[in-house]
Scaffold this motif. Structure first.
Motif, PDB file in Angstrom:
ATOM      1  N   TRP A  90       4.052   1.634   5.008  1.00 33.13           N
ATOM      2  CA  TRP A  90       4.504   0.415   4.335  1.00 33.13           C
ATOM      3  C   TRP A  90       5.921   0.548   3.825  1.00 33.13           C
ATOM      4  CZ3 TRP A  90       5.035   0.557  -1.188  1.00 33.13           C
ATOM      5  CH2 TRP A  90       5.277  -0.675  -1.771  1.00 33.13           C
TER       6      TRP A  90
ATOM      7  N   HIS B  57      -2.446   1.731   2.112  1.00 32.00           N
ATOM      8  CA  HIS B  57      -1.982   1.362   3.452  1.00 32.00           C
ATOM      9  C   HIS B  57      -2.404   2.428   4.470  1.00 32.00           C
ATOM     10  CE1 HIS B  57       1.506  -0.170   6.134  1.00 32.00           C
ATOM     11  NE2 HIS B  57       1.044   0.898   6.754  1.00 32.00           N
TER      12      HIS B  57
ATOM     13  N   GLU C  63      -5.408   2.396   7.537  1.00 32.43           N
ATOM     14  CA  GLU C  63      -5.042   2.581   8.939  1.00 32.43           C
ATOM     15  C   GLU C  63      -5.681   3.843   9.532  1.00 32.43           C
ATOM     16  OE1 GLU C  63      -0.898   0.074   9.126  1.00 32.43           O
ATOM     17  OE2 GLU C  63      -0.750   2.254   9.009  1.00 32.43           O
TER      18      GLU C  63
ATOM     19  N   ALA D 126      -2.562  -2.637   8.310  1.00 32.09           N
ATOM     20  CA  ALA D 126      -1.738  -2.752   7.103  1.00 32.09           C
ATOM     21  C   ALA D 126      -0.305  -3.142   7.451  1.00 32.09           C
ATOM     22  CB  ALA D 126      -1.763  -1.444   6.313  1.00 32.09           C
TER      23      ALA D 126
ATOM     24  N   GLU E  82       2.563  -6.151   5.455  1.00 29.63           N
ATOM     25  CA  GLU E  82       3.519  -5.489   4.576  1.00 29.63           C
ATOM     26  C   GLU E  82       4.118  -6.471   3.578  1.00 29.63           C
ATOM     27  OE1 GLU E  82       6.498  -3.529   6.818  1.00 29.63           O
ATOM     28  OE2 GLU E  82       5.134  -2.052   7.685  1.00 29.63           O
TER      29      GLU E  82
ATOM     30  N   LEU F 117      -4.603  -6.548   3.655  1.00 30.20           N
ATOM     31  CA  LEU F 117      -4.888  -6.011   4.977  1.00 30.20           C
ATOM     32  C   LEU F 117      -5.227  -7.139   5.951  1.00 30.20           C
ATOM     33  CD1 LEU F 117      -7.176  -3.064   3.820  1.00 30.20           C
ATOM     34  CD2 LEU F 117      -4.761  -2.904   4.475  1.00 30.20           C
TER      35      LEU F 117
ATOM     36  N   CYS G 232      -4.084 -12.134   6.955  1.00 28.76           N
ATOM     37  CA  CYS G 232      -4.105 -11.146   5.877  1.00 28.76           C
ATOM     38  C   CYS G 232      -4.975 -11.652   4.737  1.00 28.76           C
ATOM     39  CB  CYS G 232      -2.692 -10.893   5.356  1.00 28.76           C
ATOM     40  SG  CYS G 232      -1.561 -10.198   6.581  1.00 28.76           S
TER      41      CYS G 232
END
Length: 348
Positions: free
Chosen positions: A34, A263, A267, A290, A294, A332, A340
């Motif tokens: 991120w 983040h 992932e 993720a 961002e 997310l 998101c």
């Protein structure tokens, strides 16, 4: 695949030579983490009238997040932490409580556990969902900077090897459900830190470490670049007349790390070996769940605005609750909703 997530890379076997590994790292680095973007004026929930569309926060008909048949972390996840450098007890406590909050079903809404439910939506090829159980495992302290204060991406793996092969209290080796989290103190510089990454995840090479272990690195940016990696709790000098948000736990560097840790863990769970869930055609440069969100922390987020967040009584900014603390964690991507989302979304 490890700079923000794991980018599928060529198969790494014990037969790979050290030279080939160096070449591989130069071409396919860990997925970058991120990278915060400046946001516009902060607003409270009460200041914003929610529009007709409930899915414009990062939503796009052009986003094609696909499953590439690789494994995901469906077994109870154990987070083994390596504290590299000198850490205060109070700093460790903040990070431990965030990780413990992921499986804390009784935290007040909106909760960290509610945030992890988006991760749980992802499955493997058998239809098994990612585990809802995330717990702290063993910890390893490296107070004396055994590999120095300047680490490359390759030496990151050497630090992990030292942690699992140490003569005293080595970390357990758990390739199937272990998640190895390397956290570097604020006086440790890691390759590409502050310029292109705030953290990354990847997997270790058997020829270097002896095992294929999913891992993530996140650095404390308090001394090097808080305006980049601890934003919005610190504001870079090139943004005039912008006041930083007050961090919820009183530590700008560590509060900034929390969202990056979230983040990377999300992932790693959905793409531990860079061959599971990601968007894009090139596995060397994957876009993960993720990466797609961002800088989005609430409803309306996108572009330079983080979205709707909360003000605590002491003026700190947060968007979700843990067991005993508050945190600001990015949203997310949901492949079910195709946009998101997070536990503080106004349409929940």
């Amino acid at each position: 695949m490890c700079q923000g997530l794991s980018a599928p890379s060529p198969p790494c076997s014990a037969l790979l030579s050290f030279t080939l590994l160096l070449l591989l790292l130069s071409v396919v680095g860990p997925v970058s983490a991120w990278r915060p973007w400046p946001q516009s004026n902060k607003m409270n929930i009460s200041d914003y009238a929610f529009g007709d569309s409930k899915k414009y926060e990062g939503s796009s008909e052009f986003v094609k997040l696909r499953y590439h048949m690789g494994p995901v972390l469906t077994t109870n996840i154990t987070v083994h932490t390596i504290w590299y450098g000198k850490w205060e007890r109070s700093q460790k406590k903040i990070i431990r409580e965030f990780i413990n909050s992921i499986s804390a079903a009784n935290s007040p809404h909106p909760s960290v556990a509610g945030w992890w439910r988006t991760v749980q939506l992802y499955t493997d090829q058998t239809g098994a969902n990612i585990s809802k159980s995330v717990r702290l495992g063993e910890e390893k302290n490296d107070r004396f900077y055994s590999h120095g204060k300047s680490l490359t991406r390759l030496s990151i793996q050497s630090v992990i090897k030292s942690a699992i092969t140490g003569k005293t209290r080595p970390l357990p080796i758990n390739p199937r459900s272990g998640l190895y989290l390397l956290l570097t103190a604020d006086d440790v510089y890691v390759q590409d830190f502050c310029t292109s990454v705030c953290g990354f995840h990847y997997f270790t090479f058997p020829s270097l470490v002896g095992y294929t272990l999913p891992y993530a690195w996140v650095g404390n940016s308090a001394k090097f670049c808080p305006g980049q990696c601890a934003y919005p709790f610190s504001v870079p000098a090139y943004i005039p007349n912008r006041k930083p948000f007050k961090s919820p736990n009183g530590d700008v560097g560590v509060d900034g790390m929390i969202s990056v840790i979230g983040h990377e863990m999300a992932e790693l769970a959905t793409n531990p070996l860079a061959n599971a869930w990601y968007a894009g055609q090139d596995p060397s440069f994957p876009v993960e769940i993720a990466d797609l969100c961002e800088g989005i922390y609430g409803t309306g987020g996108g572009g330079s605005y983080t979205g709707q967040v909360f003000d605590a009584r002491d003026g700190a900014t947060y968007n979700m609750n843990g067991i005993r603390r508050k945190f600001l964690v990015q949203w997310l991507w949901s492949h079910v909703l195709n946009y998101c989302t997070g536990p503080n979304a106004l349409d929940h």
